[in-house]
Design a protein around this motif. Structure first.
Motif, PDB file in Angstrom:
ATOM      1  N   SER A  60      13.401  39.496   0.824  1.00  0.00           N
ATOM      2  CA  SER A  60      12.749  40.797   1.016  1.00  0.00           C
ATOM      3  C   SER A  60      11.522  40.729   1.929  1.00  0.00           C
ATOM      4  CB  SER A  60      12.388  41.420  -0.342  1.00  0.00           C
ATOM      5  OG  SER A  60      11.688  40.476  -1.113  1.00  0.00           O
ATOM      6  N   ALA A  61      10.737  39.660   1.792  1.00  0.00           N
ATOM      7  CA  ALA A  61       9.549  39.561   2.654  1.00  0.00           C
ATOM      8  C   ALA A  61       9.959  39.488   4.124  1.00  0.00           C
ATOM      9  CB  ALA A  61       8.727  38.323   2.277  1.00  0.00           C
ATOM     10  N   ALA A  62      11.007  38.725   4.389  1.00  0.00           N
ATOM     11  CA  ALA A  62      11.481  38.606   5.773  1.00  0.00           C
ATOM     12  C   ALA A  62      12.026  39.930   6.273  1.00  0.00           C
ATOM     13  CB  ALA A  62      12.554  37.515   5.867  1.00  0.00           C
ATOM     14  N   MET A  63      12.810  40.592   5.403  1.00  0.00           N
ATOM     15  CA  MET A  63      13.415  41.879   5.793  1.00  0.00           C
ATOM     16  C   MET A  63      12.355  42.924   6.130  1.00  0.00           C
ATOM     17  SD  MET A  63      16.473  42.398   6.417  1.00  0.00           S
ATOM     18  CE  MET A  63      16.488  44.176   6.616  1.00  0.00           C
ATOM     19  N   ALA A  64      11.201  42.812   5.427  1.00  0.00           N
ATOM     20  CA  ALA A  64      10.151  43.827   5.606  1.00  0.00           C
ATOM     21  C   ALA A  64       9.383  43.656   6.906  1.00  0.00           C
ATOM     22  CB  ALA A  64       9.188  43.770   4.414  1.00  0.00           C
ATOM     23  N   MET A  65       9.584  42.534   7.592  1.00  0.00           N
ATOM     24  CA  MET A  65       8.788  42.308   8.801  1.00  0.00           C
ATOM     25  C   MET A  65       9.285  43.168   9.951  1.00  0.00           C
ATOM     26  SD  MET A  65       8.363  38.183   8.339  1.00  0.00           S
ATOM     27  CE  MET A  65       7.398  37.906   9.787  1.00  0.00           C
ATOM     28  N   PRO A  66       8.358  43.744  10.712  1.00  0.00           N
ATOM     29  CA  PRO A  66       8.786  44.603  11.825  1.00  0.00           C
ATOM     30  C   PRO A  66       9.614  43.802  12.820  1.00  0.00           C
ATOM     31  CG  PRO A  66       6.366  44.536  11.624  1.00  0.00           C
ATOM     32  CD  PRO A  66       6.898  43.617  10.598  1.00  0.00           C
ATOM     33  N   GLY A  67      10.674  44.410  13.297  1.00  0.00           N
ATOM     34  CA  GLY A  67      11.511  43.744  14.285  1.00  0.00           C
ATOM     35  C   GLY A  67      12.679  42.985  13.690  1.00  0.00           C
ATOM     36  N   VAL A  68      12.725  42.908  12.353  1.00  0.00           N
ATOM     37  CA  VAL A  68      13.833  42.183  11.728  1.00  0.00           C
ATOM     38  C   VAL A  68      15.002  43.134  11.463  1.00  0.00           C
ATOM     39  CG1 VAL A  68      14.568  40.910   9.675  1.00  0.00           C
ATOM     40  CG2 VAL A  68      12.337  40.440  10.720  1.00  0.00           C
ATOM     41  N   THR A  69      16.177  42.778  11.937  1.00  0.00           N
ATOM     42  CA  THR A  69      17.371  43.598  11.752  1.00  0.00           C
ATOM     43  C   THR A  69      18.120  43.213  10.487  1.00  0.00           C
ATOM     44  OG1 THR A  69      17.596  43.732  14.137  1.00  0.00           O
ATOM     45  CG2 THR A  69      19.537  44.325  12.845  1.00  0.00           C
ATOM     46  N   ALA A  70      18.233  41.931  10.245  1.00  0.00           N
ATOM     47  CA  ALA A  70      19.029  41.493   9.096  1.00  0.00           C
ATOM     48  C   ALA A  70      18.634  40.086   8.679  1.00  0.00           C
ATOM     49  CB  ALA A  70      20.520  41.513   9.442  1.00  0.00           C
ATOM     50  N   VAL A  71      18.792  39.834   7.381  1.00  0.00           N
ATOM     51  CA  VAL A  71      18.709  38.470   6.873  1.00  0.00           C
ATOM     52  C   VAL A  71      20.040  38.228   6.169  1.00  0.00           C
ATOM     53  CG1 VAL A  71      17.454  36.840   5.442  1.00  0.00           C
ATOM     54  CG2 VAL A  71      16.218  38.729   6.537  1.00  0.00           C
ATOM     55  N   LEU A  72      20.764  37.230   6.618  1.00  0.00           N
ATOM     56  CA  LEU A  72      22.127  37.034   6.136  1.00  0.00           C
ATOM     57  C   LEU A  72      22.266  35.663   5.467  1.00  0.00           C
ATOM     58  CD1 LEU A  72      23.844  38.275   9.437  1.00  0.00           C
ATOM     59  CD2 LEU A  72      23.539  39.609   7.327  1.00  0.00           C
ATOM     60  N   THR A  73      22.928  35.651   4.324  1.00  0.00           N
ATOM     61  CA  THR A  73      23.160  34.393   3.606  1.00  0.00           C
ATOM     62  C   THR A  73      24.665  34.133   3.539  1.00  0.00           C
ATOM     63  OG1 THR A  73      23.449  35.374   1.438  1.00  0.00           O
ATOM     64  CG2 THR A  73      21.176  34.958   2.153  1.00  0.00           C
ATOM     65  N   GLY A  74      25.005  33.052   2.904  1.00  0.00           N
ATOM     66  CA  GLY A  74      26.414  32.705   2.735  1.00  0.00           C
ATOM     67  C   GLY A  74      27.219  33.780   2.021  1.00  0.00           C
ATOM     68  N   ASP A  75      26.548  34.626   1.260  1.00  0.00           N
ATOM     69  CA  ASP A  75      27.265  35.707   0.574  1.00  0.00           C
ATOM     70  C   ASP A  75      27.507  36.904   1.475  1.00  0.00           C
ATOM     71  OD1 ASP A  75      27.369  34.254  -1.737  1.00  0.00           O
ATOM     72  OD2 ASP A  75      25.476  35.072  -2.525  1.00  0.00           O
ATOM     73  N   ASP A  76      26.745  36.986   2.559  1.00  0.00           N
ATOM     74  CA  ASP A  76      26.852  38.172   3.422  1.00  0.00           C
ATOM     75  C   ASP A  76      27.900  38.010   4.521  1.00  0.00           C
ATOM     76  OD1 ASP A  76      24.654  39.482   2.149  1.00  0.00           O
ATOM     77  OD2 ASP A  76      23.318  38.107   3.226  1.00  0.00           O
ATOM     78  N   LEU A  77      28.198  36.778   4.880  1.00  0.00           N
ATOM     79  CA  LEU A  77      29.115  36.555   5.996  1.00  0.00           C
ATOM     80  C   LEU A  77      30.413  35.952   5.467  1.00  0.00           C
ATOM     81  CD1 LEU A  77      26.730  35.142   8.771  1.00  0.00           C
ATOM     82  CD2 LEU A  77      27.523  37.493   8.460  1.00  0.00           C
ATOM     83  N   GLU A  78      31.500  36.602   5.830  1.00  0.00           N
ATOM     84  CA  GLU A  78      32.805  36.143   5.373  1.00  0.00           C
ATOM     85  C   GLU A  78      33.455  35.267   6.441  1.00  0.00           C
ATOM     86  OE1 GLU A  78      34.377  36.434   2.550  1.00  0.00           O
ATOM     87  OE2 GLU A  78      32.580  37.424   1.729  1.00  0.00           O
ATOM     88  N   PHE A  79      33.962  34.149   6.037  1.00  0.00           N
ATOM     89  CA  PHE A  79      34.711  33.298   6.965  1.00  0.00           C
ATOM     90  C   PHE A  79      36.087  33.011   6.379  1.00  0.00           C
ATOM     91  CE2 PHE A  79      30.235  32.392   7.804  1.00  0.00           C
ATOM     92  CZ  PHE A  79      30.181  32.539   9.179  1.00  0.00           C
ATOM     93  N   ALA A  80      37.062  32.901   7.290  1.00  0.00           N
ATOM     94  CA  ALA A  80      38.424  32.635   6.835  1.00  0.00           C
ATOM     95  C   ALA A  80      38.657  31.152   6.574  1.00  0.00           C
ATOM     96  CB  ALA A  80      39.418  33.154   7.874  1.00  0.00           C
ATOM     97  N   ALA A  81      37.774  30.308   7.102  1.00  0.00           N
ATOM     98  CA  ALA A  81      37.931  28.859   6.915  1.00  0.00           C
ATOM     99  C   ALA A  81      36.571  28.208   7.076  1.00  0.00           C
ATOM    100  CB  ALA A  81      38.911  28.298   7.934  1.00  0.00           C
ATOM    101  N   GLY A  82      36.502  26.944   6.722  1.00  0.00           N
ATOM    102  CA  GLY A  82      35.254  26.200   6.862  1.00  0.00           C
ATOM    103  C   GLY A  82      35.118  25.591   8.247  1.00  0.00           C
ATOM    104  N   VAL A  83      34.000  24.886   8.448  1.00  0.00           N
ATOM    105  CA  VAL A  83      33.782  24.185   9.713  1.00  0.00           C
ATOM    106  C   VAL A  83      34.909  23.160   9.883  1.00  0.00           C
ATOM    107  CG1 VAL A  83      32.188  22.705  11.003  1.00  0.00           C
ATOM    108  CG2 VAL A  83      31.287  24.522   9.525  1.00  0.00           C
ATOM    109  N   PRO A  84      35.605  23.178  11.028  1.00  0.00           N
ATOM    110  CA  PRO A  84      36.831  22.385  11.158  1.00  0.00           C
ATOM    111  C   PRO A  84      36.604  20.914  11.505  1.00  0.00           C
ATOM    112  CG  PRO A  84      36.445  23.628  13.165  1.00  0.00           C
ATOM    113  CD  PRO A  84      35.329  23.996  12.217  1.00  0.00           C
ATOM    114  N   CYS A  85      37.530  20.100  11.032  1.00  0.00           N
ATOM    115  CA  CYS A  85      37.631  18.708  11.460  1.00  0.00           C
ATOM    116  C   CYS A  85      39.045  18.524  11.989  1.00  0.00           C
ATOM    117  CB  CYS A  85      37.374  17.770  10.285  1.00  0.00           C
ATOM    118  SG  CYS A  85      37.693  16.042  10.716  1.00  0.00           S
ATOM    119  N   ALA A  86      39.155  17.966  13.183  1.00  0.00           N
ATOM    120  CA  ALA A  86      40.461  17.867  13.842  1.00  0.00           C
ATOM    121  C   ALA A  86      41.005  16.444  13.844  1.00  0.00           C
ATOM    122  CB  ALA A  86      40.360  18.394  15.275  1.00  0.00           C
TER     123      ALA A  86
END
Ligand code: FES
Ligand code: FES
Lengths: 782, 155
Positions: A60-86
């Motif tokens: 919340s403190a970060a979100m309240a700062m002027p100029g901040v659009t978003a603070v995103l955590t692992g719960d906010d961003l959906e990924f279909a897979a993890g970081v890949p190893c080939a």
């Protein structure tokens, strides 16, 4: 239309680089130079602990700062897979899952936990600092010994232990070889943990268009096509909607041979906020979060006869993977494994690699990638064996070189061509003889300096890789081919589109030289496009000294195809049979009547007009080739150096350095020399200065360029380069790779010289003054 | 909170509104779009950001934009006269003194001042003079050769 063709800058000429001018004038376009309308900036909140459960993230403190659009955590961003190893060397290996943004657990200091998206980078950084993360610390595993100890805490609970993979290969006669040996020489040899430090850090601009659902990612990467594929997989979008661009890239050295969490996070964040997002890594972040390299210990033992013939080798390597698998993490120690016998025909081997997880940054390819480790271990071992036998360091090597090529090692690799004695002979010719050196050594001693000299005779495997080998022997997900298009324009100019992705290697220049030689189109009339998946056929990128042997060959073959088609059109134009045409310097001429002639440029125009084309010949001169190499290539050489060690301070100065390399045929000797220079200095950095260190609490001690020393101009010597030429039978150009050669060769050569100077059997790198001074005090120093 | 700064950049007067903490390198890159000056570290070790402040080579990441107020700044974009490369730029080209090009602008800005200060530098003087500029690609061999060559054809 163009008529005269100057055969000035074809294969073999030291043509000055056509890519230079923009860099010299500040008009390069690196990722941080890119500005898009409405673009926002991303800063990353990173783990402060090596191993912890995340108990809460207060934004919340970060979100309240002027100029901040978003603070995103692992719960906010959906990924279909993890970081890949080939890479999965055995096909049986379990790849631990790693979400791009941590979900509940972090496993190394610097792992991304949350991101701030803000109007400018200062605000983004301030707000990231205002995000509060709650941690419950967990026991951390630091160092491979701790990881292998009984009852060690596990880095990944889903695995049975911290051992990620064991590779082993043993020939039947190895015990017998050791049993009948006159001497057995044992040593433990360490390759310390290193950080790549390209002068440009990583950076990415992700632009997800909410209307078209298209994703354009510009990233400082060595592998834009892999990046596109992995963006599609990890972000769960159609690969056809993804475009990845490698703009000008400020060095890579393996650090950018990856698809990183941050690239996926930036893409997902762009989709989330509906605006382009830029992330530029700070240097201290780069130290903490870009993959590291090396971090391997070798337990070596050589069984030999008293006249110096090596009968058998036991090599057990322990590799620190760090906390997760990056794109090629398992491949690296696998390459050590494959190259363990180095340049020597050792008939019996017992080789094993144990790979372990620790709570540190993942390790992956670093210039040389597995081969410097192998080379250092075997070269140091050969020196020690020579010492035990009272034999010269050159003689012991000579007695164990393979006598015939192709040579199949006890590991099963087929070395394509070589003549190791030839490069060693050349090195000796260029070096002082024994008496002169002994006299200079005495003179130096009078000044309080200890003189020493050392060498390495190196070989490496590069030009990765036949796709069958990639799949069946290495367990890689992608194959090892490369692509190129060669396109003639109606006005007689040519465009090459290459799947390689240069970041300093000068492909625009070398590929133009290949085209000039094949087609007679002047060097200056050729443009080379790379690094943009929207323009290019799929390409595998630039790493592992593969670009010329695989990508350059693809250019050569595509140009040949253009020429073959042009011959048919020219024959029609000249009313002759295609077989009756000579082609040279860009001119088709009828055999026996040389005034009946036409140029490649005229043919290109005609093929564009496309009237009266020969039966079955399609319009245009535009050919694409995918080249899958039949084998890898094996460049080799002999490097020698001389050092002066200050007896009172232990400070090492390299006073001369001679490189004799053989990389087959050479397209541009100036560029080849430049690659050797850079490689040698990178290896000197490992030998003398560089080491990434964690403290007992898992914090990276060498977190900036103040603590992690890379060589400056004042720290390194003049480097003399020489060559022999043993063409490769593996590709039609007869070329091998040279990008990693210097790094592979120089590290053991420098250590060899310092040990010679102070009379030590071996020393652990980096050879900082304190360590060398200690060695002098322990005695043995002349 | 923002202050106006005015300075001469590459011969032309420029004005910008910046936060007091804005670094000169960011003023140049972000406000003036002079992206030839690069950033390679956060501890003033790499020299990728080197420009001239008045007549001196400085690391633009260690100078605040406001400190340059009223001064003259020259960047890599400003040293080629009428499209002709500066002799130092030409020497880097002719001696293959660059690979990825990222360190190059800073290296050249330092090198020009180096040969101004030491007209016929020895290799050792060149190496010591470039100590604050890191290059990870070239091993410095050809950079030293370029600076040596440029010192012989100084204008
Ligand atoms: S950015 Fe590295 S010294 Fe300025
Ligand atoms: S040319 Fe790449 S850092 Fe110097």
């Amino acid at each position: 239309m163009a008529a005269t063709v100057e055969q000035g800058k074809g294969i073999g000429v030291a043509a000055l680089r056509k890519e230079d001018r923009k860099f010299l004038t500040g008009r390069g376009r690196y990722v941080d130079d890119l500005k898009l309308p409405g673009m926002l900036h991303m800063a990353i909140v990173r783990s402060q602990f090596p191993h912890a459960a995340i108990t809460g993230i207060e934004t919340s403190a970060a979100m309240a700062m002027p100029g901040v659009t978003a603070v995103l955590t692992g719960d906010d961003l959906e990924f279909a897979a993890g970081v890949p190893c080939a890479s999965n060397p055995t096909g049986q290996m379990v790849h631990p899952t790693r979400p791009p943004l941590a979900k509940g657990r972090v496993r190394h200091v610097g792992e991304p936990i949350a991101v701030v998206i803000a109007a400018d980078r200062y605000t983004a950084r301030d707000a990231a600092d205002a995000v509060e993360v709650g941690y419950a610390e967990l026991p951390a595993v630091l160092g491979v010994e701790a990881a292998l100890a009984d009852g060690a805490p596990r880095v990944h609970e889903e695995l049975d232990s911290n051992v990620g993979l064991v590779l082993a290969h043993r020939t039947d006669g190895v015990d017998e070889a050791f049993a009948r040996a006159d001497v057995v020489c044992e040593a433990t040899i360490r390759n310390q943990r290193l950080i790549h430090v390209p002068i440009e850090t990583r950076g990415v601009v992700a632009d997800w268009n909410p209307a078209s659902d298209e994703l354009v990612v510009t990233s400082s990467t060595q592998v834009p096509h892999f990046l596109r594929t992995f963006l599609a997989i990890v972000c769960g979008v159609s690969e056809a909607k993804v475009r990845a661009i490698a703009p000008d890239v400020g060095g890579g050295f393996g650090a950018k041979l990856n698809a990183y969490a941050e690239e996926f996070i930036a893409a997902a964040a762009s989709r989330k906020v509906g605006a382009p997002v830029k992330w530029i890594e700070e240097r201290s972040e780069a130290m903490l979060a870009t993959c590291h390299g090396r971090a391997q210990i070798a337990h070596m033992s050589l069984a030999a006869t008293k006249d110096g013939k090596v009968l058998g080798m036991r090599a057990h390597y322990v590799q620190d993977y760090g906390s997760y698998l990056q794109m090629l993490t398992p491949l690296i120690s696998q390459l050590t494994f494959l190259m363990s016998p180095g340049a020597y025909a050792i008939p019996e081997v017992d080789v094993k690699v144990t790979n372990v997880y620790t709570n540190t940054v993942p390790t992956d390819a670093l210039r040389g990638a597995g081969r410097p480790e192998a080379t250092h271990a075997i070269e140091r071992s050969m020196d020690m064996l020579a010492g035990e036998l009272g034999m010269s360091r050159t003689e012991i090597r000579r007695r164990n070189f393979p006598s015939e090529f192709p040579f199949t090692s006890a590991i099963g690799l087929q070395y394509d061509s070589g003549d190791y004695g030839k490069t060693l002979d050349r090195l000796l010719e260029l070096s002082d003889d024994r008496e002169t050196f002994a006299r200079r050594r005495e003179e130096a001693a009078a000044r309080g300096k200890l003189l020493g000299r050392g060498l390495s005779t190196w070989v490496e495997v590069c030009g990765f890789v036949p796709s069958d080998v990639a799949r069946n022997a290495l367990g890689l997900t992608p194959g090892g081919w490369e692509s190129s298009t060669v396109r003639m324009h109606p006005t007689g100019k040519a465009t090459v589109i290459t799947g390689t992705s240069p970041h300093g290697q000068g492909h625009a220049t070398s590929w133009s030289q290949i085209v000039e030689t094949e087609l007679g189109v002047p060097f200056d009339d050729v443009e080379v496009i790379h690094g943009d998946t929207a323009f290019a056929p799929y390409g595998l990128g630039t790493y592992g000294s593969r670009s010329l042997a695989v990508g350059g060959t693809a250019v050569h073959l595509a140009a040949t195809k253009v020429r073959d088609k042009a011959r048919l059109v020219a024959a029609q134009m000249l009313e002759a049979s295609p077989d009756d045409l000579d082609f040279s310097g860009g001119v088709f001429a009828v055999k026996g009547s040389p005034d009946k002639r036409t140029t490649i440029q005229e043919v290109a125009f005609r093929a564009w007009q496309a009237f009266g084309m020969p039966e079955g010949v399609t319009p245009g001169l535009d050919e694409t080739v995918f080249f899958d190499p039949p084998n890898c290539v094996f460049p080799f050489g002999a490097h020698g150096c001389e050092v002066e060690v200050d007896r009172d301070t232990g400070k090492v100065e390299i006073t001369s350095y001679i490189a004799v390399d053989d990389c087959g045929n050479v397209v541009n000797p100036m560029i080849v020399d430049g690659q050797v220079h850079g490689g040698v200095v990178h290896g000197i950095g490992q030998a003398l200065y560089e080491e990434a260190e964690y403290d007992s609490g898992g914090q990276l001690v060498t977190g900036t360029l103040v603590d992690y020393l890379i060589p400056s101009a004042a720290d390194v010597p003049h480097i003399e380069t020489h060559r022999t030429v043993t063409p490769s039978p593996t590709n039609p150009l007869g070329v091998k790779g040279i990008g990693e050669a210097g790094t592979i060769a120089s590290t053991p050569a420098v250590v060899s010289a310092v040990c010679d100077a102070v009379g030590a059997r071996d020393l652990d790198m980096p050879l900082q003054p304190m360590k060398v001074w200690d060695a002098i005090q322990k005695g043995g120093a002349r | 909170m923002k202050s106006a700064v005015t300075m001469t950049v590459n011969g032309a007067p420029r004005t910008a509104e910046v936060e007091p903490r804005t670094l000169l390198v960011h003023l140049l890159r972000e406000h003036l779009n002079l992206t030839g000056t690069h950033v390679g570290c956060d501890t003033s070790n790499c020299g990728a950001c080197t420009v001239w402040l008045d007549d001196e080579a400085v690391k633009a990441c260690t100078v605040l934009a406001v400190q340059a107020h009223g001064h003259e700044v020259t960047t890599i974009e400003g040293i080629a006269a009428n499209g002709d490369l500066h002799p130092m730029q030409r020497a880097f080209h002719e001696h293959h003194g660059l690979q990825c090009g990222y360190c190059t602008p800073g290296m050249i800005m330092t090198a020009i001042k180096l040969v101004e200060a030491v007209p016929a530098p020895s290799d050792e003087e060149i190496r010591r003079g470039l100590e604050g500029n890191l290059c990870r690609c070239t091993g410095y061999e050809n950079i030293v050769a370029a600076v040596r060559a440029a010192s012989e054809v100084r204008v």
